[in-house]
Design an enzyme around this catalytic site. Structure first.
Site, PDB file in Angstrom:
ATOM      1  CG  ASP A 129       0.082   1.469   1.039  1.00 53.75           C
ATOM      2  OD1 ASP A 129       1.179   1.415   0.497  1.00 53.75           O
ATOM      3  OD2 ASP A 129      -0.656   2.466   1.014  1.00 53.75           O
ATOM      4  CE1 TYR A 177       0.614   4.325  -3.152  1.00 53.55           C
ATOM      5  CE2 TYR A 177      -1.182   3.049  -2.215  1.00 53.55           C
ATOM      6  CZ  TYR A 177      -0.060   3.825  -2.059  1.00 53.55           C
ATOM      7  OH  TYR A 177       0.406   4.100  -0.806  1.00 53.55           O
TER       8      TYR A 177
END
Ligand SMILES: *[C@@H]1O[C@H](CO)[C@@H](O)[C@H](O)[C@H]1NC(C)=O
Ligand SMILES: *[C@@H]1O[C@H](CO)[C@@H](O)[C@H](O)[C@H]1NC(C)=O
Length: 523
Positions: A89, A241
């Site tokens: 990520d 997230y």
């Protein structure tokens, strides 16, 4: 330019003309290379290298970022599923499904909207590879109609270590959503990514395109039928997230991309009938991100107003459009009161942690909207007045140029671009000697002791990464532990792919136009 007969009539001095022309051209290019500060083509090529640096899994023979090697080769093994591949990520090694999917959606949207520009830049192949590295992984992760693997690794154990991906010893546990543990936001965004990618591959790889569409249909149905926020089902994402905006934006967004990919009435009706209850025409927002998709949805819905077949839902589409306008006007500082803040040097400023992600997505939507207004010969109606497409584009350019170095620190926030850029990017792999150079195992805390804490620049340059960027006063501290500013994420760079291609094309056209004028002047 002169026509053929005229030039032939003046046969004798032709040599002289050519000579003059070449001299003029030489002077012109010399001047131009001084005045032209930014090489968008270079920025575009570099931005695509970043996705190769973030690759997890078995790297292919044509891998261009050579300081990286295979990693994460047993991902999913514990759970009995092949989850090898996909993208890390950011500066860590977790494979987070939601931001990864948004990255692929934005790469695909770039490739759809700016395809011609990307082709002219000679980069379509690399863009497609960047998309496919993500979609190949999503295909693996979607193991049955109502099961999607959401994440591999977890933030807490991952962040405890500072290691190269090639040495990884942290937990690679995988987490999934299914009927009992729903995640409509994750399923929706992954459906959007695959539907958008199916459009990109439609001509060149129709079989693959169909496969993506098949998965997208199923994922949308799964997300729509079993409603819930994925962070309720996959608790480990919560501190990294969490889906703050919920799942309704992703379901509308998925329906939008499925409609664009299939033209099926069902998806259009979904966008229209749920416009109100799902917040599509209710939310006025000034953020477009991996979490909040409304602004992107509203911009795409605005375009439907132009088609005859959508006219009967004109009232709803007008409402979508007015929200899109609100977003664009707020970026342009032309709303009554509610605008996106700016730094003293003019950079859009949403929040201190990884602010560049919002600059990058805003620049993308501004560029798209400017294209749209130009093609429809319209102007944007903001509270503070009418705005033409050139003004919107020129503001977008100011943001891109800030990113590339037109800022008080003369710093390019796109790593590896220009003479000055962040040297201590918060990134495990880049900050430790390349595995190709030194295969000796580097342990979990050894990395912190010997690499993280040192003042020296990173041994590997994370070319094409867009870091978090400066604070609200245009200040930036290039330190590895300053992760709010020096960490990059895949979704920061993805929208820029299209934007760089667009500005490259504008520069090229200007160059051709100017050299044509010079050619005339030289005769
Ligand atoms: C602009 O905002 C102010 C303060 O909120 C408000 O009083 C005014 O009516 C608004 N003007 C328009 C034209 O909406
Ligand atoms: C940035 O560049 C300008 C123009 O070359 C120069 O005047 C200025 O001192 C530079 N600023 C920094 C912080 O390097």
């Amino acid at each position: 330019m002169e026509n053929e007969t005229q030039t032939q009539q003046r046969r004798t001095p032709k040599f002289l003309h050519h000579c003059c022309y070449l001299i003029f051209l030489f002077i012109f290019f010399t001047l131009f290379s001084i005045t032209q500060a930014f090489h968008y083509g270079d920025a575009l090529s570099k931005s695509l290298l970043y996705f190769e640096a973030q690759r997890s899994g078995r790297l292919p023979y044509n891998q261009r970022v050579t300081w990286r090697h295979h990693s994460g080769l047993t991902d999913g093994l514990e759970q009995g599923v092949d989850l090898v591949g996909g993208y890390y990520d950011a500066g860590d090694h977790v494979k987070f499904g939601l931001p990864m999917a948004f990255t692929v959606t934005m790469l695909s949207w770039s490739a759809i909207e700016f395809r011609q520009e990307i082709v002219e830049a000679g980069e379509l192949g690399h863009v497609m590879e960047a998309i496919k590295w993500g979609t190949d992984y999503f295909i693996k992760a979607h193991t049955s109609p109502n099961v999607l693997w959401a994440e591999v690794g977890d933030g807490d154990t991952d962040h405890y270590c500072w290691q190269r991906p090639e040495d990884m010893t942290t937990s690679r546990q995988a987490f999934k959503i299914d009927e009992k543990n729903p995640g409509s936001d994750l399923a929706g965004e992954t459906a959007a990514a695959m539907a958008a990618a199916s459009i990109v591959f439609k001509k060149t790889n129709p079989h693959y395109s169909q496969l993506l569409l098949h998965h997208a249909h199923q994922l949308f149905e799964f997300g729509d039928k079993y409603r819930g926020k994925y962070d309720g089902s996959v608790g480990v994402v919560k501190s990294y997230y969490a889906s703050v905006s919920g799942y309704m934006d992703e379901l509308l967004w998925a329906a939008m991309w499925l409609y664009k990919a299939t033209d099926k009435e069902y998806y259009f009706d979904y966008i229209i009938s749920k416009a109100n209850t799902f917040g599509g025409i209710g939310w006025s927002i000034t953020e477009f991100s991996w979490d909040v998709k409304y602004a992107g949805l509203q911009v795409l819905a605005s375009k439907f107003l132009m088609d005859e077949k959508h006219k009967k839902h004109g009232d709803i589409l007008e409402k979508y459009k007015s929200k899109a306008e609100y977003y664009i006007c707020s970026c342009l500082n032309k709303n009554n009161g509610s605008n996106v803040e700016r730094t003293p040097a003019g950079l859009l400023y949403v929040r201190q942690w990884n602010n560049m992600q919002y600059v990058s997505t805003a620049t993308f939507l501004l560029t798209i909207y400017s294209n749209f207004l130009q093609s429809e010969n319209q102007k944007l109606n903001c509270h503070d007045g009418l705005v033409g497409h050139e003004e919107i584009l020129s503001f977008a350019k100011s943001q891109v140029d800030y990113i590339l170095g037109l800022n008080p620190l003369n710093m390019s926030y796109l790593v590896g671009y220009g003479p000055k850029y962040p040297k201590r990017v918060h990134h495990r792999g880049a900050s430790i000697v390349s595995y190709k150079e030194n295969k000796g195992f580097i342990g979990c805390t050894q990395g912190y002791d010997n690499w993280y804490g040192v003042q020296e620049p990173n041994p590997n340059i994370l070319v094409g990464a867009l870091v978090g960027g400066p604070d609200n006063e245009d200040n930036f501290e290039d330190q590895r532990n300053n992760y709010m500013q020096t960490e990059a994420c895949t979704y920061n760079t993805a929208p820029l792919v299209g934007v760089f291609a667009k500005f490259l094309q504008i520069e090229d056209r200007r160059l051709v136009h100017d050299s044509d004028s010079l050619l005339v002047a030289s005769f």
